[in-house]
Design an enzyme around this catalytic site. Structure first.
Site, PDB file in Angstrom:
ATOM      1  N   LYS A 103      66.695  25.184  13.879  1.00  0.00           N
ATOM      2  CA  LYS A 103      67.258  25.503  15.200  1.00  0.00           C
ATOM      3  C   LYS A 103      68.780  25.347  15.193  1.00  0.00           C
ATOM      4  O   LYS A 103      69.501  26.077  15.877  1.00  0.00           O
ATOM      5  CB  LYS A 103      66.594  24.605  16.265  1.00  0.00           C
ATOM      6  CG  LYS A 103      65.096  24.885  16.429  1.00  0.00           C
ATOM      7  CD  LYS A 103      64.852  26.162  17.196  1.00  0.00           C
ATOM      8  CE  LYS A 103      63.963  27.140  16.532  1.00  0.00           C
ATOM      9  NZ  LYS A 103      63.719  28.355  17.337  1.00  0.00           N
ATOM     10  N   TYR A 147      62.240  21.492  11.419  1.00  0.00           N
ATOM     11  CA  TYR A 147      62.355  22.346  12.607  1.00  0.00           C
ATOM     12  C   TYR A 147      63.773  22.245  13.194  1.00  0.00           C
ATOM     13  O   TYR A 147      64.423  23.267  13.489  1.00  0.00           O
ATOM     14  CB  TYR A 147      61.312  21.923  13.637  1.00  0.00           C
ATOM     15  CG  TYR A 147      61.447  22.605  14.978  1.00  0.00           C
ATOM     16  CD1 TYR A 147      61.125  23.946  15.122  1.00  0.00           C
ATOM     17  CD2 TYR A 147      61.898  21.912  16.109  1.00  0.00           C
ATOM     18  CE1 TYR A 147      61.252  24.583  16.352  1.00  0.00           C
ATOM     19  CE2 TYR A 147      62.019  22.533  17.335  1.00  0.00           C
ATOM     20  CZ  TYR A 147      61.695  23.870  17.451  1.00  0.00           C
ATOM     21  OH  TYR A 147      61.827  24.498  18.666  1.00  0.00           O
ATOM     22  N   GLY A 166      58.054  37.346  19.267  1.00  0.00           N
ATOM     23  CA  GLY A 166      57.249  36.248  19.819  1.00  0.00           C
ATOM     24  C   GLY A 166      57.089  36.426  21.318  1.00  0.00           C
ATOM     25  O   GLY A 166      57.021  35.459  22.070  1.00  0.00           O
ATOM     26  N   GLY A 167      57.011  37.690  21.750  1.00  0.00           N
ATOM     27  CA  GLY A 167      56.990  37.987  23.191  1.00  0.00           C
ATOM     28  C   GLY A 167      55.613  37.930  23.812  1.00  0.00           C
ATOM     29  O   GLY A 167      55.469  38.151  25.022  1.00  0.00           O
ATOM     30  N   SER A 184      66.977  25.556  20.368  1.00  0.00           N
ATOM     31  CA  SER A 184      66.276  24.396  20.952  1.00  0.00           C
ATOM     32  C   SER A 184      67.297  23.292  21.158  1.00  0.00           C
ATOM     33  O   SER A 184      68.343  23.277  20.509  1.00  0.00           O
ATOM     34  CB  SER A 184      65.180  23.905  19.998  1.00  0.00           C
ATOM     35  OG  SER A 184      64.530  22.759  20.527  1.00  0.00           O
ATOM     36  N   ASP A 210      55.359  40.511  11.813  1.00  0.00           N
ATOM     37  CA  ASP A 210      55.642  39.163  11.322  1.00  0.00           C
ATOM     38  C   ASP A 210      57.135  39.129  11.033  1.00  0.00           C
ATOM     39  O   ASP A 210      57.614  39.824  10.125  1.00  0.00           O
ATOM     40  CB  ASP A 210      54.836  38.877  10.048  1.00  0.00           C
ATOM     41  CG  ASP A 210      55.057  37.452   9.548  1.00  0.00           C
ATOM     42  OD1 ASP A 210      56.111  36.866   9.856  1.00  0.00           O
ATOM     43  OD2 ASP A 210      54.180  36.936   8.843  1.00  0.00           O
ATOM     44  N   VAL A 211      57.872  38.339  11.798  1.00  0.00           N
ATOM     45  CA  VAL A 211      59.340  38.402  11.677  1.00  0.00           C
ATOM     46  C   VAL A 211      59.854  37.875  10.343  1.00  0.00           C
ATOM     47  O   VAL A 211      61.022  38.109  10.011  1.00  0.00           O
ATOM     48  CB  VAL A 211      60.063  37.651  12.835  1.00  0.00           C
ATOM     49  CG1 VAL A 211      59.842  38.336  14.167  1.00  0.00           C
ATOM     50  CG2 VAL A 211      59.694  36.180  12.861  1.00  0.00           C
ATOM     51  N   ILE A 226      59.378  23.009  27.237  1.00  0.00           N
ATOM     52  CA  ILE A 226      58.889  24.078  28.104  1.00  0.00           C
ATOM     53  C   ILE A 226      57.373  24.165  27.909  1.00  0.00           C
ATOM     54  O   ILE A 226      56.888  24.155  26.770  1.00  0.00           O
ATOM     55  CB  ILE A 226      59.539  25.429  27.718  1.00  0.00           C
ATOM     56  CG1 ILE A 226      61.075  25.321  27.718  1.00  0.00           C
ATOM     57  CG2 ILE A 226      59.066  26.539  28.647  1.00  0.00           C
ATOM     58  CD1 ILE A 226      61.731  24.988  29.030  1.00  0.00           C
ATOM     59  N   ALA A 286      66.454  21.455  11.725  1.00  0.00           N
ATOM     60  CA  ALA A 286      67.418  22.128  10.830  1.00  0.00           C
ATOM     61  C   ALA A 286      67.407  23.641  11.069  1.00  0.00           C
ATOM     62  O   ALA A 286      68.458  24.280  11.057  1.00  0.00           O
ATOM     63  CB  ALA A 286      67.084  21.814   9.369  1.00  0.00           C
TER      64      ALA A 286
HETATM   65  P1  NAP Z   1      54.316  29.609  21.284  1.00  0.00           P
HETATM   66  O1  NAP Z   1      53.764  29.333  22.627  1.00  0.00           O
HETATM   67  O2  NAP Z   1      53.592  29.081  20.080  1.00  0.00           O
HETATM   68  O3  NAP Z   1      54.540  31.177  21.117  1.00  0.00           O
HETATM   69  C1  NAP Z   1      55.107  31.626  19.924  1.00  0.00           C
HETATM   70  C2  NAP Z   1      55.201  33.133  19.932  1.00  0.00           C
HETATM   71  O4  NAP Z   1      55.821  33.545  18.697  1.00  0.00           O
HETATM   72  C3  NAP Z   1      53.866  33.817  19.994  1.00  0.00           C
HETATM   73  O5  NAP Z   1      54.010  35.042  20.663  1.00  0.00           O
HETATM   74  C4  NAP Z   1      53.531  34.062  18.523  1.00  0.00           C
HETATM   75  O6  NAP Z   1      52.616  35.129  18.387  1.00  0.00           O
HETATM   76  C5  NAP Z   1      54.920  34.402  17.977  1.00  0.00           C
HETATM   77  N1  NAP Z   1      55.096  34.156  16.553  1.00  0.00           N
HETATM   78  C6  NAP Z   1      54.895  33.030  15.846  1.00  0.00           C
HETATM   79  N2  NAP Z   1      55.162  33.231  14.540  1.00  0.00           N
HETATM   80  C7  NAP Z   1      55.540  34.531  14.430  1.00  0.00           C
HETATM   81  C8  NAP Z   1      55.935  35.350  13.347  1.00  0.00           C
HETATM   82  N3  NAP Z   1      55.981  34.886  12.093  1.00  0.00           N
HETATM   83  N4  NAP Z   1      56.265  36.634  13.596  1.00  0.00           N
HETATM   84  C9  NAP Z   1      56.215  37.125  14.857  1.00  0.00           C
HETATM   85  N5  NAP Z   1      55.847  36.414  15.925  1.00  0.00           N
HETATM   86  C10 NAP Z   1      55.510  35.112  15.701  1.00  0.00           C
HETATM   87  O7  NAP Z   1      55.803  29.010  21.135  1.00  0.00           O
HETATM   88  P2  NAP Z   1      56.907  28.701  22.254  1.00  0.00           P
HETATM   89  O8  NAP Z   1      56.759  27.280  22.657  1.00  0.00           O
HETATM   90  O9  NAP Z   1      56.919  29.754  23.268  1.00  0.00           O
HETATM   91  O10 NAP Z   1      58.238  28.793  21.356  1.00  0.00           O
HETATM   92  C11 NAP Z   1      58.962  30.005  21.284  1.00  0.00           C
HETATM   93  C12 NAP Z   1      60.363  29.711  20.777  1.00  0.00           C
HETATM   94  O11 NAP Z   1      60.962  28.748  21.629  1.00  0.00           O
HETATM   95  C13 NAP Z   1      60.418  29.137  19.364  1.00  0.00           C
HETATM   96  O12 NAP Z   1      61.523  29.680  18.689  1.00  0.00           O
HETATM   97  C14 NAP Z   1      60.623  27.657  19.595  1.00  0.00           C
HETATM   98  O13 NAP Z   1      61.298  27.044  18.530  1.00  0.00           O
HETATM   99  C15 NAP Z   1      61.468  27.677  20.852  1.00  0.00           C
HETATM  100  N6  NAP Z   1      61.430  26.451  21.653  1.00  0.00           N
HETATM  101  C16 NAP Z   1      60.287  26.075  22.299  1.00  0.00           C
HETATM  102  C17 NAP Z   1      60.313  24.920  23.090  1.00  0.00           C
HETATM  103  C18 NAP Z   1      59.126  24.478  23.908  1.00  0.00           C
HETATM  104  O14 NAP Z   1      59.205  23.399  24.533  1.00  0.00           O
HETATM  105  N7  NAP Z   1      58.043  25.215  23.980  1.00  0.00           N
HETATM  106  C19 NAP Z   1      61.474  24.153  23.168  1.00  0.00           C
HETATM  107  C20 NAP Z   1      62.585  24.557  22.466  1.00  0.00           C
HETATM  108  C21 NAP Z   1      62.568  25.715  21.715  1.00  0.00           C
HETATM  109  P3  NAP Z   1      51.630  35.231  17.098  1.00  0.00           P
HETATM  110  O15 NAP Z   1      51.112  33.865  16.834  1.00  0.00           O
HETATM  111  O16 NAP Z   1      50.594  36.224  17.495  1.00  0.00           O
HETATM  112  O17 NAP Z   1      52.497  35.735  15.994  1.00  0.00           O
END
Ligand code: NAP
Length: 258
Positions: free
Chosen positions: A161, A157, A13-14, A143, A64-65, A190, A159
């Site tokens: 995390k 979700y 998800g980089g 999270s 796709d992870v 974030i 559950a």
């Molecule tokens: P985001 O902006 O939606 O980015 C998600 C990233 O993950 C994208 O690069 C996406 O690329 C990739 N992804 C999604 N499904 C995937 C899959 N099946 N296989 C491989 N890559 C996949 O999300 P984010 O807010 O950065 O969240 C990232 C992580 O942080 C998550 O684990 C989330 O639970 C955690 N988190 C986020 C927040 C927040 O406030 N944003 C808070 C707490 C925790 P593609 O769609 O191209 O696959």
């Protein structure tokens, strides 16, 4: 800030959001960076941007992870390109809204497939290389939601995390003899592409509930991930560390100074 020259990192998800912030900090610190996501267009843009930042190599691998074979291909491609893997940031995750009363079995298994199975598969795929590294690091993006807090629509979700933390504690014990540490970052809210999908009112109300007064940035998470990847952090393992601007601290909204 950190010197990670010669270290090689995989960030699932980089390509966007927090994962992109993690990849950015590692690239600036001189690491070789492999970013993984499903969209090839996002991979291409991300790789081109990251290549401008540091002296390390950058690759992108469509992955796709939730598919174990694709995670194994990601690890093989990375070892081929960089000669090894020292750090895996299992960050890819999704957070669709699904109230408990109407949640379908497909919604439940779908989120576990990415957030939980995807964590296992990414780490398992990189394991031989992490052992060979001699100072391997696993950094999970969990999270505050689930391990500490709750939010309507996110019981599934939360559950997933919390499940990542269960994984972390036993993995940390199993991998300690190989000098591999396993830690989790618990981001608060974030500002990412994914979070923006929840709408401006959600973002504004969240900002009001954070003592720091604003949402965090993806690089705020990247800085902790980079620290955990250093040799100096080698005695820290099995820990869940919140990076949330104090979001979990107030007992009520009145506790936050206006
Ligand atoms: P985001 O902006 O939606 O980015 C998600 C990233 O993950 C994208 O690069 C996406 O690329 C990739 N992804 C999604 N499904 C995937 C899959 N099946 N296989 C491989 N890559 C996949 O999300 P984010 O807010 O950065 O969240 C990232 C992580 O942080 C998550 O684990 C989330 O639970 C955690 N988190 C986020 C927040 C927040 O406030 N944003 C808070 C707490 C925790 P593609 O769609 O191209 O696959």
């Amino acid at each position: 800030m950190f010197d990670l020259q010669g270290r090689s990192v995989v960030v699932t998800g980089g390509t966007k959001g927090i994962g992109r912030g993690i990849a950015t900090v590692f690239a600036r610190a001189g690491a070789n960076v492999a970013v993984a996501g499903r969209s090839t267009a996002d991979i291409d843009t991300c790789v081109a941007d990251l290549e401008q930042l540091g002296s390390g190599k950058v690759i992108g691998v469509q992955t796709d992870v939730s598919d174990r074979d694709q995670c194994e291909a990601l690890a093989s491609r990375t070892v081929e390109a960089f000669g090894g893997i020292d750090v895996v940031c299992a960050n890819a995750g999704v957070f669709p809204d699904a109230p408990l009363a109407t949640m379908t079995p497909e919604q439940l298994t779908g989120i576990f497939a990415v957030n939980v199975n995807g964590t296992f598969y990414a780490v398992q795929a990189c394991l031989d290389a992490l052992i060979a590294s001699g100072s391997g690091r696993v950094v999970l993006t969990s999270s505050i939601t689930g391990p500490i807090t709750g939010y309507p629509g996110w019981s599934h979700y939360g559950a997933t995390k919390a499940a990542q933390l269960g994984f972390m504690r036993t993995a940390a014990i199993e991998l300690a003899p190989h000098k591999i540490t396993v830690n989790a970052i618990l981001p608060g809210n974030i500002m990412t592409e994914g979070l923006l999908d929840n709408g401006e009112e959600y973002i504004a109300s969240m900002a009001r509930s954070i003592p720091a007064g604003a949402l965090g940035t993806p690089e705020d998470i990247g800085h902790l991930a980079a620290f955990l990847a250093t040799k100096e952090a080698g005695y820290i393992t099995g820990q869940a560390i919140a990076v949330d601007g104090g979001q979990v601290l107030p007992e009520s909204l009145d506790a936050i100074a206006t």
